[in-house]
Motif scaffolding. Structure first.
Motif, PDB file in Angstrom:
ATOM      1  N   SER A   1       0.828  -1.210   0.000  1.00  0.00           N
ATOM      2  CA  SER A   1       0.000   0.000   0.000  1.00  0.00           C
ATOM      3  C   SER A   1       0.866   1.265   0.000  1.00  0.00           C
ATOM      4  O   SER A   1       0.531   2.250  -0.652  1.00  0.00           O
ATOM      5  CB  SER A   1      -0.931   0.003   1.207  1.00  0.00           C
TER       6      SER A   1
ATOM      7  N   LEU B   1       2.319   1.626  -3.533  1.00  0.00           N
ATOM      8  CA  LEU B   1       1.297   2.100  -4.459  1.00  0.00           C
ATOM      9  C   LEU B   1       1.013   3.581  -4.253  1.00  0.00           C
ATOM     10  O   LEU B   1       0.840   4.327  -5.226  1.00  0.00           O
ATOM     11  CB  LEU B   1       0.006   1.287  -4.294  1.00  0.00           C
ATOM     12  N   SER B   2       0.999   4.021  -3.003  1.00  0.00           N
ATOM     13  CA  SER B   2       0.773   5.448  -2.755  1.00  0.00           C
ATOM     14  C   SER B   2       1.937   6.288  -3.285  1.00  0.00           C
ATOM     15  O   SER B   2       1.736   7.403  -3.771  1.00  0.00           O
ATOM     16  CB  SER B   2       0.553   5.715  -1.265  1.00  0.00           C
ATOM     17  N   THR B   3       3.152   5.754  -3.212  1.00  0.00           N
ATOM     18  CA  THR B   3       4.304   6.463  -3.783  1.00  0.00           C
ATOM     19  C   THR B   3       4.169   6.565  -5.298  1.00  0.00           C
ATOM     20  O   THR B   3       4.476   7.601  -5.892  1.00  0.00           O
ATOM     21  CB  THR B   3       5.614   5.742  -3.413  1.00  0.00           C
ATOM     22  N   ILE B   4       3.708   5.506  -5.925  1.00  0.00           N
ATOM     23  CA  ILE B   4       3.500   5.525  -7.379  1.00  0.00           C
ATOM     24  C   ILE B   4       2.429   6.550  -7.747  1.00  0.00           C
ATOM     25  O   ILE B   4       2.581   7.298  -8.716  1.00  0.00           O
ATOM     26  CB  ILE B   4       3.131   4.122  -7.895  1.00  0.00           C
ATOM     27  N   TYR B   5       1.356   6.612  -6.962  1.00  0.00           N
ATOM     28  CA  TYR B   5       0.319   7.618  -7.219  1.00  0.00           C
ATOM     29  C   TYR B   5       0.880   9.025  -7.107  1.00  0.00           C
ATOM     30  O   TYR B   5       0.602   9.893  -7.921  1.00  0.00           O
ATOM     31  CB  TYR B   5      -0.857   7.453  -6.256  1.00  0.00           C
ATOM     32  N   LEU B   6       1.670   9.249  -6.076  1.00  0.00           N
ATOM     33  CA  LEU B   6       2.235  10.568  -5.845  1.00  0.00           C
ATOM     34  C   LEU B   6       3.157  10.979  -6.994  1.00  0.00           C
ATOM     35  O   LEU B   6       3.074  12.090  -7.522  1.00  0.00           O
ATOM     36  CB  LEU B   6       2.993  10.592  -4.526  1.00  0.00           C
TER      37      LEU B   6
ATOM     38  N   SER C   1       3.227   9.768 -10.045  1.00  0.00           N
ATOM     39  CA  SER C   1       2.509   9.911 -11.325  1.00  0.00           C
ATOM     40  C   SER C   1       1.769  11.244 -11.393  1.00  0.00           C
ATOM     41  O   SER C   1       1.569  11.784 -12.473  1.00  0.00           O
ATOM     42  CB  SER C   1       1.546   8.752 -11.543  1.00  0.00           C
ATOM     43  N   CYS C   2       1.372  11.794 -10.239  1.00  0.00           N
ATOM     44  CA  CYS C   2       0.752  13.127 -10.238  1.00  0.00           C
ATOM     45  C   CYS C   2       1.797  14.201 -10.509  1.00  0.00           C
ATOM     46  O   CYS C   2       1.502  15.200 -11.166  1.00  0.00           O
ATOM     47  CB  CYS C   2       0.086  13.381  -8.891  1.00  0.00           C
TER      48      CYS C   2
END
Length: 52
Positions: free
Chosen positions: A39, A42-47, A49-50
């Protein structure tokens, strides 16, 4: 011999995705997978990608 058919829009989208992954690999936390929990990774990837 006929040239193979290719979908131009598909390859354009594929290029965008590959370029996003190339940009994400510049961030050390993603390239080396420091996060132990999925988790957090995944949150690092979301960050990233933004930002990218």
């Amino acid at each position: 011999m006929q040239p193979r058919y290719f979908d131009k829009l598909f390859y354009k989208a594929r290029h965008l995705v590959e370029e996003l992954f190339a940009k994400m690999k510049r961030y050390r936390a993603i390239a080396t997978c420091y996060d132990k929990l999925a988790s957090h990774f995944l949150s690092t990837i979301y960050l990233v990608s933004c930002v990218a």
